[in-house]
Design an enzyme around this catalytic site. Structure first.
Site, mmCIF file in Angstrom:
data_model
loop_
_atom_site.group_PDB
_atom_site.id
_atom_site.type_symbol
_atom_site.label_atom_id
_atom_site.label_comp_id
_atom_site.label_asym_id
_atom_site.label_seq_id
_atom_site.Cartn_x
_atom_site.Cartn_y
_atom_site.Cartn_z
ATOM 1 N N LYS A 124 0.739 -1.085 0.189
ATOM 2 C CA LYS A 124 -0.072 -0.003 0.171
ATOM 3 C C LYS A 124 1.156 1.178 -0.065
ATOM 4 O O LYS A 124 1.878 1.430 1.020
ATOM 5 C CB LYS A 124 -0.908 0.039 1.079
ATOM 6 C CG LYS A 124 -1.395 1.393 1.512
ATOM 7 C CD LYS A 124 -1.615 1.170 3.290
ATOM 8 C CE LYS A 124 -0.057 1.470 3.168
ATOM 9 N NZ LYS A 124 0.405 2.838 4.484
ATOM 10 N N ASP B 41 -5.976 0.153 8.253
ATOM 11 C CA ASP B 41 -5.638 -0.233 6.521
ATOM 12 C C ASP B 41 -6.592 -1.251 6.368
ATOM 13 O O ASP B 41 -5.606 -2.090 5.639
ATOM 14 C CB ASP B 41 -4.261 -0.186 6.283
ATOM 15 C CG ASP B 41 -3.020 0.936 6.713
ATOM 16 O OD1 ASP B 41 -3.660 2.400 6.910
ATOM 17 O OD2 ASP B 41 -2.027 1.388 7.232
HETATM 18 O O1 C5P Z 1 -5.770 0.245 13.230
HETATM 19 P P1 C5P Z 1 -3.801 -0.310 13.152
HETATM 20 O O2 C5P Z 1 -2.873 -1.035 14.546
HETATM 21 O O3 C5P Z 1 -2.636 -0.129 12.346
HETATM 22 O O4 C5P Z 1 -2.998 1.240 13.829
HETATM 23 C C1 C5P Z 1 -2.136 1.448 14.834
HETATM 24 C C2 C5P Z 1 -1.562 2.241 15.948
HETATM 25 O O5 C5P Z 1 -1.874 3.596 14.803
HETATM 26 C C3 C5P Z 1 -2.966 2.417 15.654
HETATM 27 O O6 C5P Z 1 -2.921 2.089 17.622
HETATM 28 C C4 C5P Z 1 -3.062 4.155 16.679
HETATM 29 O O7 C5P Z 1 -1.938 4.009 17.718
HETATM 30 C C5 C5P Z 1 -2.704 4.206 15.433
HETATM 31 N N1 C5P Z 1 -3.154 5.055 14.586
HETATM 32 C C6 C5P Z 1 -3.502 6.590 14.536
HETATM 33 N N2 C5P Z 1 -4.428 6.645 13.661
HETATM 34 C C7 C5P Z 1 -4.673 6.115 12.458
HETATM 35 C C8 C5P Z 1 -4.271 4.411 12.559
HETATM 36 C C9 C5P Z 1 -3.663 4.580 13.160
HETATM 37 O O8 C5P Z 1 -3.386 7.111 15.689
HETATM 38 N N3 C5P Z 1 -5.991 6.541 11.506
#
Ligand code: C5P
Length: 292
Positions: free
Chosen positions: A12, A143
């Site tokens: 991505k 994502d």
């Molecule tokens: O959702 P994912 O586990 O991929 O995201 C990892 C971390 O990135 C989340 O725990 C958060 O701290 C941060 N994040 C965020 N805002 C987003 C995506 C991710 O703050 N839109």
């Protein structure tokens, strides 16, 4: 007949990523133009007597086949939802050839989870409606819904509000210094969380118009990532010097990408970059076109 099923977990690429706010739960609001590369991890799914995950590929040894693996979480979550609906979800052997660097800002883990959801629906002969599949994907990571689509799109909200975009295919080079970056750490280091959103997208644009548009946009996660991993700045400068029309970091880093006028320039660029950064992951590829 080989009953196994294959899915590619495409890298991505955040062509632009503006952080526009923050929700009460700490997740950040984004405005991101996203595309996907013609390179990724390869997953194979086969019926088996017992559940199993095996790993291969360039970066397979960096992953844990038992613990905190998003492929396993995706399998378990989909199975649970299907069984609640009375649908069988028997044991399966999943093989993951991990070709993308880990914790690299190109959604490798998210793309693996999305490919698992796609592949296991095929293995189990089940099709969840989008209205059910997207929220399930979002439970695995912000994502994962966009990786389910794996076509050019605008992502808003925390990354789950998706609109297809008719982006052209671009010749591209990916370069990663093989320094893992923690996404939460990069978000924590942001100085501003109320940046301007992306301006309206150009309509019916060709590649040069998109390049001009993208030149004016940012990845707001780039400054905090550069302060943590200084080589990111060097990679972006080297991509520009190798003929890239646009060079940026993707996601929370540390992978950087360059967009080139054509495949020959991109291929030549990889040779120059490999001389300068012999330890890095360097990959010439192209992005998939959008069909909005
Ligand atoms: O959702 P994912 O586990 O991929 O995201 C990892 C971390 O990135 C989340 O725990 C958060 O701290 C941060 N994040 C965020 N805002 C987003 C995506 C991710 O703050 N839109």
């Amino acid at each position: 007949m080989d009953p196994s099923i294959q899915e590619t977990a495409r890298a991505k690429i955040n062509l632009a990523l503006h952080v526009t706010g923050r929700r009460a739960d700490g997740y950040h609001l984004l405005d991101s133009l996203v595309t996907f590369a013609d390179t990724g991890d390869e997953l194979t799914f086969s019926p088996a007597d017992a559940d199993r995950l095996t790993l291969g590929g360039r970066f397979g040894a960096h992953l844990d086949a038992e613990g905190d693996n998003l492929v396993l979480k995706a399998r378990d979550l989909l199975r649970q939802v299907l069984r609640e609906r009375g649908h069988a979800a028997p044991p399966v052997h999943i093989h993951l050839d991990k070709e993308l660097p880990i914790a690299a800002g190109i959604g490798g883990g998210s793309a693996d989870a999305a490919a698992t959801l796609r592949g296991l629906q095929r293995v189990w002969n089940a099709t969840l409606p989008d209205a059910d599949l997207s929220p399930l994907a979002l439970r695995l990571g912000a994502d994962v819904p966009m990786c389910l689509v794996s076509r050019p799109l605008m992502a808003r909200g925390i990354g789950e509000a998706l609109t297809p975009v008719a982006l052209p295919a671009f010749s591209m080079v990916l370069v990663n210094p093989l320094v893992g970056v923690s996404t939460p750490e990069i978000f924590r280091r942001l100085e501003r969380r109320d940046n301007a959103p992306l301006p309206p997208l150009p309509s019916r644009a060709d590649a040069p118009v998109w390049m001009d548009y993208l030149q004016e946009q940012r990845n707001d996660l780039e400054p905090p990532a550069r302060s943590l991993v200084a080589i990111i700045g060097d990679l972006i400068t080297a991509l520009e010097e190798s003929g890239a029309r646009l060079a940026r970091m993707s996601g929370s880093g540390a992978t950087c990408f360059g967009l080139y006028a054509d495949k020959a320039t991109a291929t030549a660029a990889t040779q120059r970059l490999a001389t300068r950064f012999p330890e890095a992951y360097i990959q010439a590829t192209h992005t998939l076109p959008g069909d909005a």
